[in-house]
Design a protein around this motif. Structure first.
Motif, PDB file in Angstrom:
ATOM      1  N   LEU A   1     -67.442  -0.506  29.319  1.00  0.00           N
ATOM      2  CA  LEU A   1     -66.297   0.456  29.364  1.00  0.00           C
ATOM      3  C   LEU A   1     -65.203  -0.371  29.869  1.00  0.00           C
ATOM      4  CD1 LEU A   1     -68.457   3.583  30.426  1.00  0.00           C
ATOM      5  CD2 LEU A   1     -67.098   3.084  28.213  1.00  0.00           C
ATOM      6  N   ALA A   2     -63.851  -0.234  29.498  1.00  0.00           N
ATOM      7  CA  ALA A   2     -62.502  -0.937  29.773  1.00  0.00           C
ATOM      8  C   ALA A   2     -61.865  -0.181  30.696  1.00  0.00           C
ATOM      9  CB  ALA A   2     -61.859  -1.278  28.627  1.00  0.00           C
TER      10      ALA A   2
ATOM     11  N   ILE B   1     -66.126  -2.067  13.893  1.00  0.00           N
ATOM     12  CA  ILE B   1     -65.374  -1.617  14.919  1.00  0.00           C
ATOM     13  C   ILE B   1     -65.275  -2.184  16.052  1.00  0.00           C
ATOM     14  CG2 ILE B   1     -67.384  -0.543  15.901  1.00  0.00           C
ATOM     15  CD1 ILE B   1     -65.765   1.881  16.818  1.00  0.00           C
ATOM     16  N   ASP B   2     -63.919  -2.586  16.478  1.00  0.00           N
ATOM     17  CA  ASP B   2     -63.750  -3.226  17.591  1.00  0.00           C
ATOM     18  C   ASP B   2     -63.352  -2.623  19.099  1.00  0.00           C
ATOM     19  OD1 ASP B   2     -63.120  -5.697  15.940  1.00  0.00           O
ATOM     20  OD2 ASP B   2     -61.621  -4.703  15.058  1.00  0.00           O
ATOM     21  N   LEU B   3     -63.274  -1.570  18.882  1.00  0.00           N
ATOM     22  CA  LEU B   3     -63.088  -0.478  20.153  1.00  0.00           C
ATOM     23  C   LEU B   3     -63.507   1.070  19.891  1.00  0.00           C
ATOM     24  CD1 LEU B   3     -61.812   0.015  22.963  1.00  0.00           C
ATOM     25  CD2 LEU B   3     -59.583   0.198  22.084  1.00  0.00           C
TER      26      LEU B   3
ATOM     27  N   ALA C   1     -65.637   0.090  25.028  1.00  0.00           N
ATOM     28  CA  ALA C   1     -65.351   1.435  24.740  1.00  0.00           C
ATOM     29  C   ALA C   1     -64.557   2.099  25.892  1.00  0.00           C
ATOM     30  CB  ALA C   1     -66.539   2.447  24.512  1.00  0.00           C
ATOM     31  N   ILE C   2     -63.750   3.063  25.741  1.00  0.00           N
ATOM     32  CA  ILE C   2     -63.045   3.669  26.667  1.00  0.00           C
ATOM     33  C   ILE C   2     -63.631   5.500  26.599  1.00  0.00           C
ATOM     34  CG2 ILE C   2     -60.686   4.852  26.903  1.00  0.00           C
ATOM     35  CD1 ILE C   2     -59.795   2.055  25.932  1.00  0.00           C
TER      36      ILE C   2
ATOM     37  N   TYR D   1     -70.429   9.242  36.635  1.00  0.00           N
ATOM     38  CA  TYR D   1     -71.129   9.172  35.359  1.00  0.00           C
ATOM     39  C   TYR D   1     -70.154   8.705  34.301  1.00  0.00           C
ATOM     40  CZ  TYR D   1     -75.424  11.545  36.862  1.00  0.00           C
ATOM     41  OH  TYR D   1     -76.315  11.933  37.621  1.00  0.00           O
ATOM     42  N   MET D   2     -68.719   8.476  34.791  1.00  0.00           N
ATOM     43  CA  MET D   2     -67.722   8.008  33.614  1.00  0.00           C
ATOM     44  C   MET D   2     -66.983   6.703  34.486  1.00  0.00           C
ATOM     45  SD  MET D   2     -66.049  11.518  32.387  1.00  0.00           S
ATOM     46  CE  MET D   2     -64.634  10.745  31.741  1.00  0.00           C
ATOM     47  N   PRO D   3     -66.476   6.052  33.708  1.00  0.00           N
ATOM     48  CA  PRO D   3     -65.660   4.941  34.060  1.00  0.00           C
ATOM     49  C   PRO D   3     -64.399   5.684  34.958  1.00  0.00           C
ATOM     50  CG  PRO D   3     -65.260   5.138  31.830  1.00  0.00           C
ATOM     51  CD  PRO D   3     -66.167   6.065  32.268  1.00  0.00           C
TER      52      PRO D   3
END
Length: 368
Positions: free
Chosen positions: A14-15, A135-137, A171-172, A191-193
């Motif tokens: 995750l970015a 897919i790239d993102l 991923a975002i 649980y999330m970035p």
């Protein structure tokens, strides 16, 4: 590579800012670290391995993983974490390839408003991948859950990411308003970035720069559905201070060397006046649009929330504040049937290609 019995899903890369947060949902207590090249990165709390968790997070500099194009997850089961001489299992590992966002054109896919569905949004994502060569993102743009009443619901983010990336593509994850609902909503930060506990931040991925804006709930704080358990109005004021700092810091952000594409990711399409929960928030969202117009000049805003797919252009129906960029609202949802259609973006010479599709067919493919 299929994930082990230890991992509930493959890792998610995750970015956030200039780093990747590698999130690993797990089935049992263990210490965990990630090796990238010759360097090890640990899931620790000030030098103490974390083990009493079902979600591990390891932060890795983007440049390191982009160069290595692979990473290895290591773990040791914690049988008993005694104050003296804890009992641990043998070291185990799983290797994953990684493909940084370097392709030209960039192929991005967004899933928003899944509301607990897994099969339908995954089918839509796979249809895009099959139709456009990959897919790239991947962007999960809010309301992936129906609510946060149970922490077990959070695994859905990672099931979707696993199905569409296998842990090999960045991923975002952006928060939606339904994610605020339920007793476990306050634990979303685990649980999330995020960045310093914040659900709003900027991201730099190769030529792409993005800002994630989180509007919280689209209802006023006093609304009976929350019964006094949210304070989103103050949250948005703090977020505005952050937004202003980003807008003034162009050389280190959206105007940095190598940035060719700028986007805004927001679950709620705040350029519509009917998205403001109370009248005073209209002035706030007008200010956000002015900052985007005058400073950042994004190519588009990427949103969901309305359960409808459309492209809003400047000066047209859903432009309430004089935006100078389009807003792409990309999720069509019918929860009763159930049905889901998502949105792909491909950067290409001469314009942006916007694709709306479900799991069976391409519904729209146009240049904007």
């Amino acid at each position: 590579m299929k994930h082990s019995e230890f991992m509930k899903t493959a890792p998610a890369v995750l970015a956030v800012g200039n780093e990747y947060q590698i999130m690993v949902p797990v089935n049992y207590s263990a210490i965990l670290w990630v090796q990238v090249g010759n360097r090890k990165y640990y899931d620790d709390s000030n030098g103490i391995f974390r083990s009493d968790t079902d979600m591990h997070r390891v932060c890795v500099p983007m440049s390191a993983l982009d160069d290595a194009e692979e990473y290895t997850i290591y773990w040791r089961e914690v049988m008993e974490r005694k104050p003296y001489s804890p009992i641990l299992g043998e070291e185990q590992s799983a290797r994953f390839a990684f493909r940084p966002l370097k392709n030209d054109p960039i192929r991005m896919y967004m899933i928003s408003d899944a509301h607990g569905m897994l099969e339908q949004p995954v089918a839509a994502g796979k249809k895009f991948i099959e139709s456009y060569g990959g897919i790239d993102l991947l962007v999960l743009n809010g309301d992936i859950l129906s609510n946060s009443g149970d922490s077990a619901n959070f695994i859905l983010y990672y099931q979707i990411i696993e199905a569409l990336t296998g842990g090999e593509v960045p991923a975002i994850i952006s928060r939606g308003n339904h994610d605020l609902r339920g007793k476990c909503a306050e634990r979303l930060v685990d649980y999330m970035p995020g960045q310093c506990g914040r659900s709003y931040y900027t991201v730099r991925l190769g030529k792409l720069w993005a800002i994630l804006l989180d509007l919280g709930e689209d209802k006023e704080d006093a609304h009976k559905e929350y019964n006094g358990t949210i304070c989103c109005q103050d949250f948005r004021l703090r977020e505005t201070e952050f937004f202003e700092q980003v807008a003034e810091n162009g050389a280190a952000e959206y105007a940095a060397d190598g940035v060719e594409h700028r986007i805004v990711i927001s679950h709620v399409p705040f350029t519509r006046i009917d998205m403001a929960p109370v009248e005073e928030e209209q002035a706030l969202y007008r200010k956000w649009v002015e900052l985007l117009n005058e400073k950042i000049n994004p190519e588009f805003i990427l949103s969901g929330h309305t359960h409808w797919q459309y492209i809003a252009y400047p000066g047209e129906k859903y432009d309430s504040y004089g935006m100078r960029f389009p807003t792409v609202v990309g999720a069509y949802v019918d929860r009763e049937n159930p049905y889901f259609a998502g949105c792909g973006i491909i950067w290409k010479q001469g314009g942006l290609r916007v694709i709306f599709n479900d799991g069976q067919e391409i519904l729209k493919d146009q240049i904007i």
